[in-house]
Structures are given as structure tokens and as C-alpha cells.
Design an enzyme around this catalytic site. Sequence first.
Site, PDB file in Angstrom:
ATOM      1  CG  ASP A   1     -72.711  50.558  19.757  1.00  0.00           C
ATOM      2  OD1 ASP A   1     -73.009  51.418  18.908  1.00  0.00           O
ATOM      3  OD2 ASP A   1     -73.506  50.160  20.623  1.00  0.00           O
TER       4      ASP A   1
ATOM      5  CD  GLU B   1     -77.113  55.940  19.223  1.00  0.00           C
ATOM      6  OE1 GLU B   1     -77.791  55.013  19.671  1.00  0.00           O
ATOM      7  OE2 GLU B   1     -75.888  55.848  19.013  1.00  0.00           O
TER       8      GLU B   1
END
Length: 717
Positions: free
Chosen positions: A103, A7
Site C-alpha cells: 500500500d 516492513e
Amino acid sequence: MRVFLCEKPSQGRDVAAALGCNQQSDGALLGGNDAVTWGFGHVLSQANPEDYDPALKVWAYDTLPIVPSSWQMMVPADKKKQFKVIKNLLLKASEVVIATDADREGEVIGRELLDFVGYQGPVQRLWLSALDEASVRKALANLKPGQETEPLYWAGIGRSRADWLLGMNLTRLCSLLARDAGYRDVFSIGRVQTPTLRLVVERDVAIARFVSKPFFDVMAGFNGQFDAKWQVPDMLGDEAGRCLVRSSAESVVSQCQGQQAVVSVFETKRQKAKHPALFFLSALQKNMSSRYGYSAQQVLDTAQALYEKHKLTTYPRSDCAFLPMSQFDEVNEIVRGLAQVGEFSSWCQGADTALKSACWNDKKVAQSSHHAIIPTGKQPNLASLSEQERNIYTAIVQRYLAQFYPYAQDDATAVELTCGAHRFKTRGVVECVKGWRVILTSEGDADESQEGKGEVQNQKQSLPVLTVGQSIPVSSVRVMEKKTTPPAHFTEGTLLDAMANIARSENIPAQFKAILKETAGLGTEATRAAIIETLKKRGFIDAKGSGKSKKLMSSESGRALIGALPDEISNPVMTAIWEQSLDAIEKRTMTLDDFMQRQEGFVRAIVAKVKSGELQLTLPKHVEVSHPCPLCAQPMYSRKGKTTFWACANKEACGLILDNARGKPAAHQKCSCGKGVQIRKSGKEKSKFYWSCSAWKQGCTKRHFDDKGKMGALIGA
């Protein structure tokens, strides 16, 4: 080639180190058959309406609703270089491991790139709760099959597209109506932000309309040893059990003064004060707001730094206060690391790492994507942390170590007495076993036992030993006049709590409360802080005061917007039910197509009702304060960015911007160049100032010394 898609760069470096990928490449790290690359959060973004059709750049009623027939993504200019790196690696990949945050949003960041590039190969998932080396290696040895987490992507894409549909269409619709009423600001509408704003507005309205009423308590003293409070009979009390008539209270005084009271109840019970729950994000944000006045965004950013930069805590965007039993084997290692820090050493010495509090619960953890926020096994260096990082880290450590102390225990005594027809009650609590309070006595909120919490916190008094039937003289009786108080303004902590527990709101219809108890509330752990920041930046709410006393209050435009919107848009019930649908997508009990059809139908119906006049969005007329532009004489209006400033309405031909000074454009003088105005600027030394031309981009380099606030000698031409 196996490609790990992370990320952010720091996350990529941690994964690469565990894999042994140490060969530097532009935007990636290579080693053996593995390549690790990364984004900067989202590399892709939703296309704007004008990207679908250039005509949509102009906001107009007749172009609404805007509903894409096929959804488009785009690569922002500042992300194109890294996107090219990611694309080239994905085109060469024989396998991809999504290594973004564990998530829903992390899943979207990874998989939207795979879809955009057209990758069709096998996918696995690296599921990380911490970024220390041991945790990364453990996760690498237990990769999840990609299909296990794919529903998170469907839910995340559904959330993103629903937000776009609602936000783009209703923001344009409300802003057009606002302009008709004299407002110049954009009236932003959001699936979560608008119901959140409504919570603040309703609280402010309740406070403004509140009328304080007097009520009367009667307190009786018994031999100077303890006091007890009169219990108001039902026929004399209001809905909260308060006596509103002074004469009734005074009658109790006259009837009991100098009389004997009889003990009707005397009970002492040993109570266990359960361990305070471990932190999840909202609980941490609320705690830090109460103790230090930190904003929700400050706490999130700091917790993210402790996780990502310092590797001292586990993943912060969690909604779970429990730990899996599998992590119990790591307790000794974590406590040993903490024991090396002087500030924590005494707490660690008293900890019994064989104890298992209620925080160890596999079933609770299985209901969430993450476990509670706890320290990692890395030995901390507190001197390297900022004050804010140190405070938040210490709070997380305290909660964790408290789990390895015994229950705190209190002797709670309940006493009831009767004096004629009148009843009096009191409670007393005496601490018997300090237990986990050894660590948390200074925490501020303590979050003590769920059993008898109010008595523990409010009645720390020792009572004499009494027997039922014993007579005690009433040595004093007095009336205490008090006043009802309005509800408190929201703080960031209490607003976060209201968002997470929306079912508790007084304005939620009873038939929806049961449903809402099962939902995630307004927003998610990862988004609530950003929602509050967005409302502040857009001028809908203001943070007033400082530190612990900082309050969130709605602005004039925020109240006007909520007053104009129909219940369907602003009611927290609607967005909470939508969040329930997203949870259903994650659980594969609803499809993305079904969800999007519902959202499209909702937006089309709202727009159609407004256009037909069936639904009236009426904003109060607003006359905006303006000042004439010193260059073109067109009006200048106040605008909000990071700070308040004044902007010329003639944006294309003039575009002058001036700082705000006490509600007016900052001091200025016309420049001799004829293209701009001279604006007072701060020099390198705080006490030095100079005047600089606003037309410096057009080539004017005139500068002047400051002469007691007035333009002085020319210092540049």
C-alpha cells in the site's frame, strides 16, 4: 546481491523462508545471492522543527510559519542499530526488491530508505496480499517493476509532508492562542483528526440542541389478521411525513372505526437477497463495533495479527470488498482447510464452490491496491487464538463461505387499502429460500439484500391472500403517540462509517457532495483507527459506556477548539479534497511539487491572516483547576497520558507526579528524607499496600507498611 527490504521482522522471516534464506545474520537472513532485511515500521521519521533550527524549540508567534526549504529525515535512537544493518546491505546491493506492505505507506517505508541511503540501482516490487507460504511463493514469481508502484511513494511523501506543515504550524499557532486564554494543554491540529473531531462535536451539539416533538401514527387492524399504517397526506405531514396534530389523527380514527376498507393494491414479488459483501477494513471495524463493542484500533490490531502472526487471513488494510477472478482457483483449497475445523465443517459441507457471487469482479479490484479480507488456505487452530481473534476470524470466514451458497429469497407482499379518503399501507415478507442465511443468521447485522432491505429486516410477517377491490372491515383503529428522537452519539463503528462516507454528512455543501463521492473520505483504511485513538489520547473525545453501548463524545477542550477554528481548517471538505489530490499523484495526473506548493500556500495564508487580525481564533477563557504541590507549593495540573495524572508546574526544579484519585492528586505524605513524598503503592498481593518515596531516583529507599490507609511502620531506610 539482491536485497529484499521488508516492513517488519515477521514479514521478513516469511519472505526469507520462501526464498530459502536461512543463514542468520544480525538484523537479516541470508541465502545464496539473496539477503532479506527489515524495519520496524518506519525506520526514518520527519525531522522536528528544532532539527532545522535550534531556535525553533521555543514556540513563538514570530517563528511561524515553519516551511523547510529542503526536507530532512532522521533516524530515531531506537532504530539506529537496524538502520545500520539496512544501510550496509543497500550499499552492497545490485538489486533491491521492496517487500513492505502492499500500500501507499508500505511504499514510503521502503523507498524513503533507498532515497536516504542514496541507492541508485534497479528496484522491483513484491506485492503481497497474504503471508502464507503459497501466497508468498506466487508473489515472488510475479515481481512488479519498481516504476509501476513508485507513484504510491510520491503520494505517501506528499501526505507526510502536508501533515507536517499543517500539524506543526497550526498546532503551535492554536496552542499559543490557547495559552493566552488560560489553557495549558497542547491544542493539536491535524489534516484528518481535526475534521474528524468536528464531526463528533457537531453531532454532540445537534443532540444538545434537539427538542423532541410529539407526532401521531394511526394504526388500523383488519379482522385481527394484520395491521396497516395510515399514510399522512402531504398537507398534514412535516418534512419527514409525520402527523404533528393529534386532532387530525383522531379525526381519522372517528371516520374509519367500524367502516369497510377496500383493497387498492395487492402485489407479491419474489425478491433475491444478495450475498453480503466481503469485508474490507472499515466494514470489519464497523461490524465488530456493533457486535462486540471492539474499538477500531482493536480490530485493526487483531486483523493484523491474523494476517501477520497466524497467517490465517489476507492483508487487512484493504478498502475493497471484491476478489479477482484469478483467485477463484484457490477456493477449493481454502474451503478444504476450513472444513477440517469442527465449528466450520457444516458450513463447508453445504457450500457449492462452483458458485460465483458478485464478489468476483476484476474491474472493482483494479480500482484498489488490495482485494477483500478473506481466509487463507492455512488450516486454522481456533484453540490457539484469543477470544477476540476467534470472533473476528469467524466473521471473516462466515462472509467468505456465504458467497458459495444460493441467494436468500423472500416473497415480499405490498398491500394498500382505502377507507373513505384515507389510505393505509403494510408490507409483509416471508422467507422462501434460506440460502446464505444458513451461515449468517447469527451474525447480528446480516447486511442483507440491497433490494428492499428495510422490508426484509422490519416486516417479517405473513399476509393473507387478498384481491384488489375486496372489502375488509376495519376491526380497530388507534392513535399511537410517539416522539421524535435526537441523532445517536457516535460509536467507533458509526464514526468510521462517517469518515469513509463523508459525502453523506448533512453539513457538507451540496456543490461538494459529488466531488466527495469520488474521494477516499477522511483518512484511509489504514489510518482511521489511529486518528480516533489520537483524539482520545489528546483528550478531545471520550469513550463513555462499555461494550456495544460505548459512545464517543467530545470533551470541553474539543468543543472549544472546533468552535475557535476557521472553516478552512476544520471542514471535512478540505481534507477530503486533499486526499483526492493524493490519489491524483498516484495516478500521475498531479505532481508532488504542485501538491506541496498548494499546501505551503495554504499554511502561509492561514498564519498570515491570524497575525494580521483578519482571522480571529477566539477560545473561551478557561480557568484550570490546580492543587498545590506538597514539595514546592507550585500548582499541580491534571494531565492525560495513558491515564490521568497530576504534574507539578515547576517541572525543572521539582517535577513531582502523582496519580489521579477522584479528580485530585492521590493520597501522599511528606517523606522524612525531605526530597519527596510517600505515595501509596500496591503490593504483589492485591490486598497488600505499602508507602514508597517519590524520590527513589535520588536515593531514598524508605518504605512503610500500610496501616488501614495510613503510613505504618518503617520497613526500609
